[in-house]
Scaffold this motif. Sequence first.
Motif, PDB file in Angstrom:
ATOM      1  N   TYR A 137      12.596   0.436  -6.263  1.00  0.00           N
ATOM      2  CA  TYR A 137      11.828   0.767  -5.056  1.00  0.00           C
ATOM      3  C   TYR A 137      10.895   1.942  -5.341  1.00  0.00           C
ATOM      4  N   ASN A 138       9.677   1.846  -4.833  1.00  0.00           N
ATOM      5  CA  ASN A 138       8.724   2.953  -4.896  1.00  0.00           C
ATOM      6  C   ASN A 138       8.053   3.130  -3.539  1.00  0.00           C
ATOM      7  N   GLY A 139       8.024   4.357  -3.046  1.00  0.00           N
ATOM      8  CA  GLY A 139       7.350   4.609  -1.780  1.00  0.00           C
ATOM      9  C   GLY A 139       7.692   5.965  -1.204  1.00  0.00           C
ATOM     10  N   PHE A 140       6.797   6.474  -0.380  1.00  0.00           N
ATOM     11  CA  PHE A 140       7.003   7.744   0.324  1.00  0.00           C
ATOM     12  C   PHE A 140       7.370   8.874  -0.643  1.00  0.00           C
ATOM     13  N   GLY A 141       6.722   8.848  -1.810  1.00  0.00           N
ATOM     14  CA  GLY A 141       6.935   9.903  -2.790  1.00  0.00           C
ATOM     15  C   GLY A 141       8.227   9.784  -3.576  1.00  0.00           C
ATOM     16  N   LEU A 185      14.687   1.233   4.016  1.00  0.00           N
ATOM     17  CA  LEU A 185      14.594   2.455   3.217  1.00  0.00           C
ATOM     18  C   LEU A 185      13.269   3.167   3.493  1.00  0.00           C
ATOM     19  N   SER A 186      12.197   2.406   3.640  1.00  0.00           N
ATOM     20  CA  SER A 186      10.890   2.993   3.947  1.00  0.00           C
ATOM     21  C   SER A 186      10.911   3.667   5.320  1.00  0.00           C
ATOM     22  N   ALA A 187      11.508   2.998   6.310  1.00  0.00           N
ATOM     23  CA  ALA A 187      11.619   3.593   7.643  1.00  0.00           C
ATOM     24  C   ALA A 187      12.443   4.872   7.586  1.00  0.00           C
ATOM     25  N   PHE A 188      13.498   4.846   6.795  1.00  0.00           N
ATOM     26  CA  PHE A 188      14.376   6.006   6.618  1.00  0.00           C
ATOM     27  C   PHE A 188      13.611   7.167   5.976  1.00  0.00           C
ATOM     28  N   LEU A 189      12.862   6.890   4.911  1.00  0.00           N
ATOM     29  CA  LEU A 189      12.109   7.939   4.222  1.00  0.00           C
ATOM     30  C   LEU A 189      10.969   8.469   5.095  1.00  0.00           C
ATOM     31  N   CYS A 190      10.355   7.576   5.857  1.00  0.00           N
ATOM     32  CA  CYS A 190       9.318   7.994   6.803  1.00  0.00           C
ATOM     33  C   CYS A 190       9.904   8.942   7.845  1.00  0.00           C
ATOM     34  N   LEU A 191      11.084   8.575   8.354  1.00  0.00           N
ATOM     35  CA  LEU A 191      11.756   9.405   9.347  1.00  0.00           C
ATOM     36  C   LEU A 191      12.151  10.761   8.748  1.00  0.00           C
ATOM     37  N   ALA A 192      12.572  10.755   7.493  1.00  0.00           N
ATOM     38  CA  ALA A 192      12.941  12.003   6.818  1.00  0.00           C
ATOM     39  C   ALA A 192      11.753  12.958   6.766  1.00  0.00           C
ATOM     40  N   GLN A 193      10.573  12.418   6.470  1.00  0.00           N
ATOM     41  CA  GLN A 193       9.370  13.250   6.458  1.00  0.00           C
ATOM     42  C   GLN A 193       9.040  13.746   7.855  1.00  0.00           C
ATOM     43  N   LEU A 194       9.186  12.867   8.812  1.00  0.00           N
ATOM     44  CA  LEU A 194       8.862  13.188  10.210  1.00  0.00           C
ATOM     45  C   LEU A 194       9.805  14.237  10.787  1.00  0.00           C
ATOM     46  N   GLU A 195      11.107  14.055  10.513  1.00  0.00           N
ATOM     47  CA  GLU A 195      12.136  14.914  11.096  1.00  0.00           C
ATOM     48  C   GLU A 195      12.550  16.060  10.164  1.00  0.00           C
ATOM     49  N   LYS A 196      11.936  16.071   8.963  1.00  0.00           N
ATOM     50  CA  LYS A 196      12.128  17.171   8.012  1.00  0.00           C
ATOM     51  C   LYS A 196      13.585  17.340   7.555  1.00  0.00           C
ATOM     52  N   PHE A 197      14.201  16.216   7.165  1.00  0.00           N
ATOM     53  CA  PHE A 197      15.491  16.324   6.474  1.00  0.00           C
ATOM     54  C   PHE A 197      15.314  15.774   5.063  1.00  0.00           C
ATOM     55  N   THR A 198      16.163  16.201   4.144  1.00  0.00           N
ATOM     56  CA  THR A 198      16.028  15.839   2.734  1.00  0.00           C
ATOM     57  C   THR A 198      17.060  14.786   2.357  1.00  0.00           C
ATOM     58  N   SER A 214       0.806  -1.226   0.000  1.00  0.00           N
ATOM     59  CA  SER A 214       0.000   0.000   0.000  1.00  0.00           C
ATOM     60  C   SER A 214       0.834   1.268   0.000  1.00  0.00           C
ATOM     61  N   ASP A 215       1.868   1.310   0.848  1.00  0.00           N
ATOM     62  CA  ASP A 215       2.648   2.540   1.017  1.00  0.00           C
ATOM     63  C   ASP A 215       4.032   2.479   0.387  1.00  0.00           C
ATOM     64  N   TYR A 216       4.543   1.273   0.159  1.00  0.00           N
ATOM     65  CA  TYR A 216       5.817   1.131  -0.542  1.00  0.00           C
ATOM     66  C   TYR A 216       5.879  -0.242  -1.194  1.00  0.00           C
ATOM     67  N   SER A 217       6.705  -0.367  -2.225  1.00  0.00           N
ATOM     68  CA  SER A 217       6.831  -1.648  -2.924  1.00  0.00           C
ATOM     69  C   SER A 217       8.222  -1.768  -3.534  1.00  0.00           C
ATOM     70  N   TRP A 218       8.593  -2.979  -3.880  1.00  0.00           N
ATOM     71  CA  TRP A 218       9.876  -3.235  -4.535  1.00  0.00           C
ATOM     72  C   TRP A 218       9.711  -4.369  -5.536  1.00  0.00           C
ATOM     73  N   SER A 219      10.587  -4.388  -6.517  1.00  0.00           N
ATOM     74  CA  SER A 219      10.572  -5.473  -7.496  1.00  0.00           C
ATOM     75  C   SER A 219      11.991  -5.749  -7.958  1.00  0.00           C
ATOM     76  N   LEU A 220      12.302  -7.026  -8.134  1.00  0.00           N
ATOM     77  CA  LEU A 220      13.642  -7.426  -8.583  1.00  0.00           C
ATOM     78  C   LEU A 220      13.829  -7.096 -10.055  1.00  0.00           C
ATOM     79  N   ALA A 221      15.016  -6.655 -10.407  1.00  0.00           N
ATOM     80  CA  ALA A 221      15.350  -6.422 -11.812  1.00  0.00           C
ATOM     81  C   ALA A 221      15.478  -7.769 -12.532  1.00  0.00           C
ATOM     82  N   LYS A 222      15.327  -7.758 -13.846  1.00  0.00           N
ATOM     83  CA  LYS A 222      15.402  -9.005 -14.625  1.00  0.00           C
ATOM     84  C   LYS A 222      16.802  -9.594 -14.636  1.00  0.00           C
ATOM     85  N   THR A 223      17.815  -8.743 -14.652  1.00  0.00           N
ATOM     86  CA  THR A 223      19.196  -9.232 -14.621  1.00  0.00           C
ATOM     87  C   THR A 223      19.792  -8.960 -13.244  1.00  0.00           C
TER      88      THR A 223
END
Length: 431
Positions: A246-250, A273-286, A227-236
């Motif tokens: 990876y897709n998630g948290f914008g 990575l999702s926890a990291f991006l969530c924290l970035a939004q929460l703590e307002k770092f880029t 729902s909020d993030y996803s990942w998929s393996l590359a073919k090679t």
Amino acid sequence: MQIQNYAEALAFIHGRRKFTKSPDLARMRKFAHYLGDPQQKVKFIHVTGTNGKGSTVAYLSNLLQSQGFTVGTFTSPFITRFNERIAINGIPIADEKLVELVQKIKPVVERLDAEYAGEGPKEFEVVTMLMFLYFAEIVPDYAVVEVGIGGTYDSTNILTPVLSVITEVALDHTQILGDTLAQIAQVKAGIIKAKRPVVVGALDAESLQVITQVANEKEAKLYTTPSDYSWSLAKTQDFWGQIFTYNGFGKSYRKLKIKLLGDYQVANASLALSAFLCLAQLEKFTPRESEIRKALITTSWPARFELINEEPLVVLDGAHNLDAVKKLAQILKTRFSERQIYVVMSVLADKRAPEMFACLQALPNVTLSAVEFDAPRAVADFEFLQGDGAIKYYSDWREVLPIVLREMSADDMLLFTGSLYFVSEVRNYFV
């Protein structure tokens, strides 16, 4: 008696009671209060789950460090030295500092022993308090703390995190946590705190329902996959490593790379990575993408399908429960089906040893040996192997090593797996 040196400090720590369940956190809270409540002085990220905690902590710590943050980590068990369990930016606590902190808490432990009729803090509570004191003194920007067992009554659970992370739920430690996924999920959900976000990995429907209910009750924003993030393996894919999107948290990142094998490690990296991006939004770092990529590819975690030698191929993997062995079997099927694999395994008595051995024995290219080792807890008695000539048994793992090396060809693999205590012992032999 005063603690004088590192050996005495370790003896004091390991001399406390082990592997006993506390009915609540009252004693742990009192322990902390007597020492000034150090758990209130640091920003914590709390991580629980059946498997994947260590790898997730490693990825998340690296991601945070890549942005210039100072990061504390608390993990278990250790692989080489006890000090690894408490670290700042990957540097274990110094022997001298450990001695100093043990000297500080010893009188408090003795006070609690008196108050609780000899039932004062157990070993993991002591180690947890050492971590709290060390981090309160250093005050890193963030500290990523791995739960010992479970969640609700784990000694780490006196902290209030800025963010909670749950990797997965599977049947393990059933004698302590419960014998259904719902019961275990309820205990893991104990780390969720009021109005503090929680990011979770891929969960079965039963566990997700329990964790969602707890999050709703505590008004904690819950982030899930897909729902909020996803990942998929590359073919090679690389021979030793993995490439994924990876897709998630914008954010959307293509061709991310990690060097730990297994789809579950991609899942762990994506969760971190999702926890990291969530924290970035929460703590307002880029976050900086180039540093994210570098952090992921440079992350390693000892004894998790770790390459020890290339010719012959020697690998270590701490698949210490049935769920982890199933994941290991999947790697062997998808990546190494063309090789003959000699597996040397030892399992603790409280695990599902017959099923774990059967899972690997089902692979057509696996030759399996069961071994004993010098364990801190009882090793499986291997009675279930009686009459099974396909699995060989050795009373010491060192006996099997020269035998297997004589049988192996240059293209074969030697894999040591099972208990992390066992794999740690083997790793110290090789590394």
